[in-house]
Design a protein around this motif. Structure first.
Motif, PDB file in Angstrom:
ATOM      1  N   LEU A 163       0.973  -1.421   0.223  1.00 13.34           N
ATOM      2  CA  LEU A 163       0.021  -0.202  -0.032  1.00 13.34           C
ATOM      3  C   LEU A 163       1.126   0.897   0.101  1.00 13.34           C
ATOM      4  N   VAL A 164       2.068   1.185   0.535  1.00 13.70           N
ATOM      5  CA  VAL A 164       2.372   2.622   0.805  1.00 13.70           C
ATOM      6  C   VAL A 164       3.511   2.777  -0.029  1.00 13.70           C
ATOM      7  N   GLN A 165       4.068   1.374  -0.945  1.00 12.72           N
ATOM      8  CA  GLN A 165       4.310   2.175  -2.398  1.00 12.72           C
ATOM      9  C   GLN A 165       3.293   2.504  -3.501  1.00 12.72           C
ATOM     10  N   LEU A 166       2.520   1.424  -3.762  1.00 14.18           N
ATOM     11  CA  LEU A 166       1.111   1.806  -4.903  1.00 14.18           C
ATOM     12  C   LEU A 166       0.617   3.112  -4.798  1.00 14.18           C
ATOM     13  N   ALA A 167       0.951   3.732  -3.182  1.00  7.02           N
ATOM     14  CA  ALA A 167       0.501   5.182  -3.158  1.00  7.02           C
ATOM     15  C   ALA A 167       1.119   6.114  -3.169  1.00  7.02           C
ATOM     16  N   ALA A 168       2.194   5.627  -2.836  1.00  8.60           N
ATOM     17  CA  ALA A 168       3.140   6.818  -2.911  1.00  8.60           C
ATOM     18  C   ALA A 168       3.619   6.909  -4.752  1.00  8.60           C
ATOM     19  N   ALA A 169       3.648   6.103  -5.309  1.00 11.65           N
ATOM     20  CA  ALA A 169       3.393   6.273  -6.900  1.00 11.65           C
ATOM     21  C   ALA A 169       2.141   6.706  -7.227  1.00 11.65           C
TER      22      ALA A 169
ATOM     23  N   LEU B  19      -0.262  -6.471 -11.579  1.00 11.36           N
ATOM     24  CA  LEU B  19       1.333  -6.061 -10.194  1.00 11.36           C
ATOM     25  C   LEU B  19       2.696  -6.831 -11.149  1.00 11.36           C
ATOM     26  N   VAL B  20       3.016  -7.911 -11.653  1.00 11.45           N
ATOM     27  CA  VAL B  20       4.204  -8.269 -12.098  1.00 11.45           C
ATOM     28  C   VAL B  20       4.634  -7.257 -13.250  1.00 11.45           C
ATOM     29  N   ARG B  21       4.079  -6.818 -13.993  1.00 10.31           N
ATOM     30  CA  ARG B  21       4.649  -6.074 -14.130  1.00 10.31           C
ATOM     31  C   ARG B  21       5.319  -4.656 -13.809  1.00 10.31           C
ATOM     32  N   LEU B  22       4.996  -4.638 -12.564  1.00 12.57           N
ATOM     33  CA  LEU B  22       5.472  -3.685 -11.750  1.00 12.57           C
ATOM     34  C   LEU B  22       6.697  -3.643 -11.257  1.00 12.57           C
ATOM     35  N   VAL B  23       6.342  -5.682 -10.563  1.00 14.47           N
ATOM     36  CA  VAL B  23       7.850  -5.784 -10.068  1.00 14.47           C
ATOM     37  C   VAL B  23       8.618  -5.670 -11.138  1.00 14.47           C
ATOM     38  N   ALA B  24       8.535  -6.428 -11.857  1.00 16.97           N
ATOM     39  CA  ALA B  24       9.838  -6.371 -13.622  1.00 16.97           C
ATOM     40  C   ALA B  24      10.626  -4.668 -13.588  1.00 16.97           C
ATOM     41  N   GLU B  25       9.285  -3.959 -13.799  1.00 19.34           N
ATOM     42  CA  GLU B  25       9.828  -2.933 -13.864  1.00 19.34           C
ATOM     43  C   GLU B  25      10.099  -1.589 -12.768  1.00 19.34           C
ATOM     44  N   GLY B  26      10.249  -2.328 -11.759  1.00 21.32           N
ATOM     45  CA  GLY B  26      11.568  -1.966 -10.675  1.00 21.32           C
ATOM     46  C   GLY B  26      11.091  -1.054  -9.409  1.00 21.32           C
ATOM     47  N   ARG B  27       9.563  -0.768 -10.156  1.00 23.57           N
ATOM     48  CA  ARG B  27       8.393  -0.411  -9.305  1.00 23.57           C
ATOM     49  C   ARG B  27       7.754  -0.684  -7.569  1.00 23.57           C
ATOM     50  N   LEU B  28       8.069  -1.435  -7.837  1.00 24.59           N
ATOM     51  CA  LEU B  28       6.918  -2.351  -6.760  1.00 24.59           C
ATOM     52  C   LEU B  28       7.993  -3.360  -6.219  1.00 24.59           C
ATOM     53  N   ASP B  29       8.053  -3.112  -5.120  1.00 25.26           N
ATOM     54  CA  ASP B  29       9.358  -4.063  -3.632  1.00 25.26           C
ATOM     55  C   ASP B  29       8.069  -5.461  -3.261  1.00 25.26           C
ATOM     56  N   PRO B  30       8.185  -6.802  -3.794  1.00 26.26           N
ATOM     57  CA  PRO B  30       7.262  -7.634  -3.138  1.00 26.26           C
ATOM     58  C   PRO B  30       7.279  -7.419  -1.303  1.00 26.26           C
ATOM     59  N   GLN B  31       8.820  -7.397  -0.988  1.00 21.53           N
ATOM     60  CA  GLN B  31       8.778  -7.503   0.666  1.00 21.53           C
ATOM     61  C   GLN B  31       9.083  -8.655   1.026  1.00 21.53           C
ATOM     62  N   VAL B  32       8.899  -9.989   0.102  1.00 22.19           N
ATOM     63  CA  VAL B  32       9.943 -10.766   1.095  1.00 22.19           C
ATOM     64  C   VAL B  32      10.361 -10.448   2.245  1.00 22.19           C
ATOM     65  N   ALA B  33       9.951 -10.868   3.438  1.00 21.64           N
ATOM     66  CA  ALA B  33      11.150 -11.092   4.538  1.00 21.64           C
ATOM     67  C   ALA B  33      11.542 -12.293   5.286  1.00 21.64           C
ATOM     68  N   ALA B  34      11.263 -13.240   5.106  1.00 25.52           N
ATOM     69  CA  ALA B  34      11.994 -14.364   5.395  1.00 25.52           C
ATOM     70  C   ALA B  34      11.595 -15.193   4.117  1.00 25.52           C
ATOM     71  N   VAL B  35      12.335 -16.406   3.652  1.00 22.19           N
ATOM     72  CA  VAL B  35      12.163 -17.404   3.041  1.00 22.19           C
ATOM     73  C   VAL B  35      12.395 -18.283   3.679  1.00 22.19           C
ATOM     74  N   GLY B  36      11.862 -19.442   4.335  1.00 24.53           N
ATOM     75  CA  GLY B  36      12.172 -20.711   4.791  1.00 24.53           C
ATOM     76  C   GLY B  36      11.889 -22.135   3.834  1.00 24.53           C
ATOM     77  N   SER B  37      11.825 -22.746   4.362  1.00 24.24           N
ATOM     78  CA  SER B  37      11.343 -24.767   3.758  1.00 24.24           C
ATOM     79  C   SER B  37      10.141 -24.967   4.169  1.00 24.24           C
ATOM     80  N   TRP B  38       9.556 -25.752   3.409  1.00 20.34           N
ATOM     81  CA  TRP B  38       8.209 -25.751   3.303  1.00 20.34           C
ATOM     82  C   TRP B  38       8.061 -27.045   4.753  1.00 20.34           C
ATOM     83  N   THR B  39       9.412 -28.456   4.330  1.00 23.66           N
ATOM     84  CA  THR B  39       9.693 -28.668   5.046  1.00 23.66           C
ATOM     85  C   THR B  39       9.722 -28.323   6.700  1.00 23.66           C
TER      86      THR B  39
END
Length: 306
Positions: free
Chosen positions: A146-152, A264-284
């Motif tokens: 929301l912060v990113q899209l509203a600022a944009a 949304l994918v286009r915005l990410v690909a163009e560098g205008r939206l960051d999905p903000q992945v904070a943590a990546v774990g394993s599903w195991t």
């Protein structure tokens, strides 16, 4: 095949039946899944052995037999029918969209629920150019989008969080100001034109008191699970006020999910939206990542890789 299902006290990997796609569904091999707070709530409500999962990213193994949708080998992000936490799932092409080769699966998996919620919430908020927008719960996955899209869109963004640790990175995403909610209550802070709230309870009541006449309120959650009490003159003091509740899965019945995911994918690909992945774990071993989400220690999205 394997899937994450609800257990007596935690998620567990279990064997489930292979999906049998309908003619209008593709078969997708899942490579990453994102976790939402709504799924955390469901874990304690569903019977043991229940399937979960909305946000997925992966590769099309078999295209839909009716000829719709992407070809085999296409990398996609998708919104599953609450069965996405599995090695393979059947999906309608209306619920998925291709992603470019340079986009990592965790970033793609973080997009559907959070990104679509943010996109639709700001659409209901109305014109944002030159207006002030207060976003409560801004430290989470939806809040950061929301912060990113509203600022944009040209808004003056005020990001409100519950603790200093949740404020990390919000200014870099476009927030003009970052506030820590005052638990003592009261409508503190300058007036605003738009309020987008996910917290509910006293946080929403305090923020509501700052709205200008003709303002807009969009609520999409109630994480504190409290009743809302507005002032007696809540409407009379704010003529022209618009108040809307956004329920994503009801909203999806009237939307082109594939088209909106593609935006949304286009915005990410163009560098205008960051999905903000904070943590990546394993599903195991998902509990460490899930605990970070439960304890609000993850500033953004929590993703599990397969």
């Amino acid at each position: 095949m394997k899937a994450l299902v609800t257990g007596a006290s935690a998620l567990r990997l279990d064997s489930v039946a292979e999906p049998e796609p309908r003619p209008d569904q593709a078969l997708v091999e899942v490579r990453a899944i994102a976790v939402n707070r709504g799924e955390l709530a469901l874990m304690g409500q569903l019977p043991t052995g229940s399937r979960l999962g909305w946000d997925v990213a992966g590769t099309v193994l078999r295209a839909a037999a009716d000829g719709t949708g992407p070809a085999p080998g296409t990398r996609v992000t998708a919104l599953a029918e609450r069965d996405g936490w599995a090695e393979r799932i059947a999906l309608s092409p209306t619920r998925l969209t291709p992603i470019p080769d340079g986009m990592e699966y965790p970033a793609a998996a973080a997009l559907p629920v959070a990104g679509l919620t943010a996109l639709y919430a700001l659409e209901y908020a109305g014109t944002l150019l030159g207006r002030s927008v207060l976003i409560t719960g801004a430290g989470g996955g939806v809040g950061r989008m929301l912060v990113q899209l509203a600022a944009a869109a040209g808004a003056e963004v005020i990001a409100q969080v519950g603790s200093p640790g949740r404020a990390d990175g919000l200014r870099a995403l476009g927030a003009h100001r970052v506030e820590i909610h005052d638990a003592s209550g009261g409508a503190t802070g300058e007036p605003v034109d738009v309020l987008v709230d996910s917290v509910g309870g006293q946080v929403l009541a305090d923020a509501f008191g700052r709205l200008r006449p003709g303002g807009s309120v969009v609520c999409y959650g109630n994480t504190v699970r409290e009743e809302l009490r507005l002032p007696v003159d809540w409407g009379h003091a704010r003529p022209g006020l618009r108040l809307r509740y956004l329920h994503l899965f009801d909203e999806l019945t009237r939307r082109s999910v594939a088209r909106d995911l593609a935006s949304l994918v286009r915005l990410v690909a163009e560098g205008r939206l960051d999905p903000q992945v904070a943590a990546v774990g394993s599903w195991t071993d998902p509990e460490t990542a899930l605990d970070a989400l439960r304890g609000r220690r993850a500033n953004g999205k929590v993703v599990l890789a397969l």
